[in-house]
Design a protein around this motif. Structure first.
Motif, PDB file in Angstrom:
ATOM      1  N   ILE A  60       0.855  -1.180   0.000  1.00 26.34           N
ATOM      2  CA  ILE A  60       0.000   0.000   0.000  1.00 26.34           C
ATOM      3  C   ILE A  60       0.894   1.234   0.000  1.00 26.34           C
ATOM      4  CG2 ILE A  60      -1.777   1.314   1.237  1.00 26.34           C
ATOM      5  CD1 ILE A  60      -2.846  -1.285   2.365  1.00 26.34           C
ATOM      6  N   ASN A  61       0.702   2.077  -1.008  1.00 29.68           N
ATOM      7  CA  ASN A  61       1.410   3.346  -1.075  1.00 29.68           C
ATOM      8  C   ASN A  61       0.536   4.439  -0.459  1.00 29.68           C
ATOM      9  OD1 ASN A  61       2.939   5.618  -1.812  1.00 29.68           O
ATOM     10  ND2 ASN A  61       1.961   5.715  -3.842  1.00 29.68           N
ATOM     11  N   ILE A  62       1.102   5.201   0.473  1.00 30.82           N
ATOM     12  CA  ILE A  62       0.391   6.347   1.040  1.00 30.82           C
ATOM     13  C   ILE A  62       1.219   7.584   0.736  1.00 30.82           C
ATOM     14  CG2 ILE A  62      -0.582   7.383   3.129  1.00 30.82           C
ATOM     15  CD1 ILE A  62      -0.734   4.494   4.259  1.00 30.82           C
ATOM     16  N   ALA A  63       0.672   8.470  -0.090  1.00 31.84           N
ATOM     17  CA  ALA A  63       1.411   9.646  -0.538  1.00 31.84           C
ATOM     18  C   ALA A  63       0.579  10.894  -0.327  1.00 31.84           C
ATOM     19  CB  ALA A  63       1.772   9.512  -2.020  1.00 31.84           C
ATOM     20  N   HIS A  64       1.265  12.025  -0.166  1.00 35.65           N
ATOM     21  CA  HIS A  64       0.591  13.318  -0.025  1.00 35.65           C
ATOM     22  C   HIS A  64       1.033  14.243  -1.142  1.00 35.65           C
ATOM     23  CE1 HIS A  64       0.463  11.563   4.072  1.00 35.65           C
ATOM     24  NE2 HIS A  64      -0.776  12.000   4.003  1.00 35.65           N
ATOM     25  N   TRP A  65       0.052  14.939  -1.713  1.00 33.64           N
ATOM     26  CA  TRP A  65       0.306  15.921  -2.765  1.00 33.64           C
ATOM     27  C   TRP A  65      -0.412  17.206  -2.393  1.00 33.64           C
ATOM     28  CZ3 TRP A  65       2.979  15.410  -7.539  1.00 33.64           C
ATOM     29  CH2 TRP A  65       3.600  14.167  -7.719  1.00 33.64           C
ATOM     30  N   GLU A  66       0.143  18.316  -2.859  1.00 41.11           N
ATOM     31  CA  GLU A  66      -0.456  19.606  -2.489  1.00 41.11           C
ATOM     32  C   GLU A  66      -1.872  19.765  -3.044  1.00 41.11           C
ATOM     33  OE1 GLU A  66       2.400  22.673  -3.348  1.00 41.11           O
ATOM     34  OE2 GLU A  66       3.821  21.833  -1.929  1.00 41.11           O
ATOM     35  N   THR A  67      -2.087  19.286  -4.265  1.00 44.51           N
ATOM     36  CA  THR A  67      -3.432  19.336  -4.847  1.00 44.51           C
ATOM     37  C   THR A  67      -3.647  18.094  -5.717  1.00 44.51           C
ATOM     38  OG1 THR A  67      -2.723  20.459  -6.879  1.00 44.51           O
ATOM     39  CG2 THR A  67      -3.391  21.875  -5.045  1.00 44.51           C
ATOM     40  N   ALA A  68      -4.909  17.773  -5.952  1.00 46.18           N
ATOM     41  CA  ALA A  68      -5.247  16.684  -6.868  1.00 46.18           C
ATOM     42  C   ALA A  68      -4.783  17.007  -8.283  1.00 46.18           C
ATOM     43  CB  ALA A  68      -6.759  16.445  -6.843  1.00 46.18           C
ATOM     44  N   GLU A  69      -4.834  18.290  -8.647  1.00 46.25           N
ATOM     45  CA  GLU A  69      -4.419  18.712  -9.987  1.00 46.25           C
ATOM     46  C   GLU A  69      -2.921  18.439 -10.202  1.00 46.25           C
ATOM     47  OE1 GLU A  69      -6.187  20.555  -7.830  1.00 46.25           O
ATOM     48  OE2 GLU A  69      -8.129  20.565  -8.872  1.00 46.25           O
ATOM     49  N   ALA A  70      -2.099  18.760  -9.200  1.00 44.20           N
ATOM     50  CA  ALA A  70      -0.656  18.520  -9.317  1.00 44.20           C
ATOM     51  C   ALA A  70      -0.371  17.027  -9.492  1.00 44.20           C
ATOM     52  CB  ALA A  70       0.062  19.058  -8.073  1.00 44.20           C
ATOM     53  N   LEU A  71      -1.077  16.200  -8.729  1.00 45.95           N
ATOM     54  CA  LEU A  71      -0.907  14.753  -8.858  1.00 45.95           C
ATOM     55  C   LEU A  71      -1.295  14.277 -10.250  1.00 45.95           C
ATOM     56  CD1 LEU A  71      -0.493  11.870  -7.759  1.00 45.95           C
ATOM     57  CD2 LEU A  71      -2.817  11.978  -6.855  1.00 45.95           C
ATOM     58  N   ASP A  72      -2.432  14.747 -10.749  1.00 52.08           N
ATOM     59  CA  ASP A  72      -2.889  14.353 -12.092  1.00 52.08           C
ATOM     60  C   ASP A  72      -1.867  14.716 -13.162  1.00 52.08           C
ATOM     61  OD1 ASP A  72      -5.184  13.330 -11.061  1.00 52.08           O
ATOM     62  OD2 ASP A  72      -6.462  15.036 -11.621  1.00 52.08           O
ATOM     63  N   LEU A  73      -1.348  15.932 -13.076  1.00 49.08           N
ATOM     64  CA  LEU A  73      -0.348  16.388 -14.048  1.00 49.08           C
ATOM     65  C   LEU A  73       0.899  15.500 -14.015  1.00 49.08           C
ATOM     66  CD1 LEU A  73      -0.447  20.286 -13.696  1.00 49.08           C
ATOM     67  CD2 LEU A  73      -0.929  18.949 -15.777  1.00 49.08           C
ATOM     68  N   ALA A  74       1.372  15.202 -12.797  1.00 49.27           N
ATOM     69  CA  ALA A  74       2.585  14.387 -12.651  1.00 49.27           C
ATOM     70  C   ALA A  74       2.358  12.975 -13.183  1.00 49.27           C
ATOM     71  CB  ALA A  74       3.012  14.347 -11.181  1.00 49.27           C
ATOM     72  N   ARG A  75       1.190  12.416 -12.892  1.00 47.84           N
ATOM     73  CA  ARG A  75       0.901  11.054 -13.358  1.00 47.84           C
ATOM     74  C   ARG A  75       0.764  11.008 -14.876  1.00 47.84           C
ATOM     75  NH1 ARG A  75      -1.102   7.368  -9.102  1.00 47.84           N
ATOM     76  NH2 ARG A  75      -2.254   6.224 -10.687  1.00 47.84           N
ATOM     77  N   ALA A  76       0.188  12.063 -15.464  1.00 48.93           N
ATOM     78  CA  ALA A  76       0.049  12.095 -16.921  1.00 48.93           C
ATOM     79  C   ALA A  76       1.423  12.222 -17.580  1.00 48.93           C
ATOM     80  CB  ALA A  76      -0.851  13.261 -17.327  1.00 48.93           C
ATOM     81  N   LYS A  77       2.269  13.071 -17.006  1.00 47.23           N
ATOM     82  CA  LYS A  77       3.599  13.294 -17.565  1.00 47.23           C
ATOM     83  C   LYS A  77       4.452  12.028 -17.533  1.00 47.23           C
ATOM     84  CE  LYS A  77       7.610  16.358 -16.884  1.00 47.23           C
ATOM     85  NZ  LYS A  77       8.159  17.425 -16.029  1.00 47.23           N
ATOM     86  N   HIS A  78       4.272  11.214 -16.486  1.00 47.85           N
ATOM     87  CA  HIS A  78       5.117  10.027 -16.313  1.00 47.85           C
ATOM     88  C   HIS A  78       4.334   8.736 -16.494  1.00 47.85           C
ATOM     89  CE1 HIS A  78       8.442  12.542 -15.163  1.00 47.85           C
ATOM     90  NE2 HIS A  78       7.650  13.187 -14.320  1.00 47.85           N
ATOM     91  N   SER A  79       3.337   8.786 -17.356  1.00 45.66           N
ATOM     92  CA  SER A  79       2.482   7.601 -17.528  1.00 45.66           C
ATOM     93  C   SER A  79       3.268   6.410 -18.083  1.00 45.66           C
ATOM     94  CB  SER A  79       1.301   7.925 -18.438  1.00 45.66           C
ATOM     95  OG  SER A  79       1.773   8.323 -19.708  1.00 45.66           O
ATOM     96  N   ASP A  80       4.354   6.673 -18.842  1.00 51.61           N
ATOM     97  CA  ASP A  80       5.162   5.561 -19.367  1.00 51.61           C
ATOM     98  C   ASP A  80       5.790   4.749 -18.227  1.00 51.61           C
ATOM     99  OD1 ASP A  80       6.563   7.864 -18.750  1.00 51.61           O
ATOM    100  OD2 ASP A  80       8.199   7.458 -20.157  1.00 51.61           O
ATOM    101  N   VAL A  81       6.375   5.437 -17.257  1.00 51.32           N
ATOM    102  CA  VAL A  81       6.969   4.743 -16.103  1.00 51.32           C
ATOM    103  C   VAL A  81       5.871   4.034 -15.308  1.00 51.32           C
ATOM    104  CG1 VAL A  81       8.406   4.966 -14.037  1.00 51.32           C
ATOM    105  CG2 VAL A  81       8.736   6.531 -15.939  1.00 51.32           C
ATOM    106  N   LEU A  82       4.767   4.736 -15.082  1.00 55.89           N
ATOM    107  CA  LEU A  82       3.696   4.160 -14.266  1.00 55.89           C
ATOM    108  C   LEU A  82       3.100   2.909 -14.919  1.00 55.89           C
ATOM    109  CD1 LEU A  82       2.044   7.476 -13.064  1.00 55.89           C
ATOM    110  CD2 LEU A  82       3.322   5.845 -11.672  1.00 55.89           C
ATOM    111  N   ARG A  83       3.030   2.918 -16.238  1.00 57.72           N
ATOM    112  CA  ARG A  83       2.463   1.763 -16.948  1.00 57.72           C
ATOM    113  C   ARG A  83       3.438   0.605 -17.091  1.00 57.72           C
ATOM    114  NH1 ARG A  83      -0.441   5.297 -20.943  1.00 57.72           N
ATOM    115  NH2 ARG A  83       1.529   5.242 -22.057  1.00 57.72           N
TER     116      ARG A  83
END
Lengths: 102, 102
Positions: A60-83
């Motif tokens: 289980i990963n528990i992470a904190h981000w300043e906003t949901a928008e910042a998290l979305d942007l980061a996940r979209a930018k690094h979707s290759d690594v995440l996938r």
């Protein structure tokens, strides 16, 4: 319920990881975290591993981000690594703390 | 993997709570936490609620205890309160932090 737009959010990602794939999973998680932590809005991330092998939610990963928008942007930018996780499946969702005792 | 006997443990309890039973669930969780926090070994507990209604894991409790033994003793002592949750089901398991970024 209302949410202040700039309130930190908690990402909890529950992973199902097949027995034997744990080592590769942790390597993938570290590689992903190393790129995500450099993105704006990242606060922290902790990977938890079950003390009992074979339990349904091994990681289980528990992470904190300043906003949901910042998290979305980061996940979209690094979707290759995440996938690139070959064995295992995450169930990510955003949470807020509604009660606490300490 | 070896675990020092006196290392703090993380309890993560993933709850499935039916739509409409959220308010009663939070009341039950607060009542349970008020008795558990007085027991030896309790460190802290945070109840997380999903920002999206109807997501599979609506509530997640993340708590820290000094030892697994202390947690077991407290849960056994207060099993009547813990069992009084009428609607909803928890999936509790113990975890250790294996990696962190901040």
């Amino acid at each position: 319920m209302e949410h202040a737009k700039k309130e930190p959010v908690t990402l909890i990602n529950i992973f199902e990881v097949p027995v034997g794939a744990e080592h590769n999973f942790v390597e993938w998680w570290n590689k992903s975290s190393e790129v995500l932590m450099k993105e704006p809005g990242f606060i922290d991330a902790k990977l938890h591993r079950s003390l009992k092998a074979g339990s349904p939610f091994q990681f289980i990963n528990i992470a904190h981000w300043e906003t949901a928008e910042a998290l979305d942007l980061a996940r979209a930018k690094h979707s290759d690594v995440l996938r690139s996780l070959s064995k295992g499946k995450g169930h990510p969702a955003l949470y807020e703390v509604v009660s606490r005792y300490a």
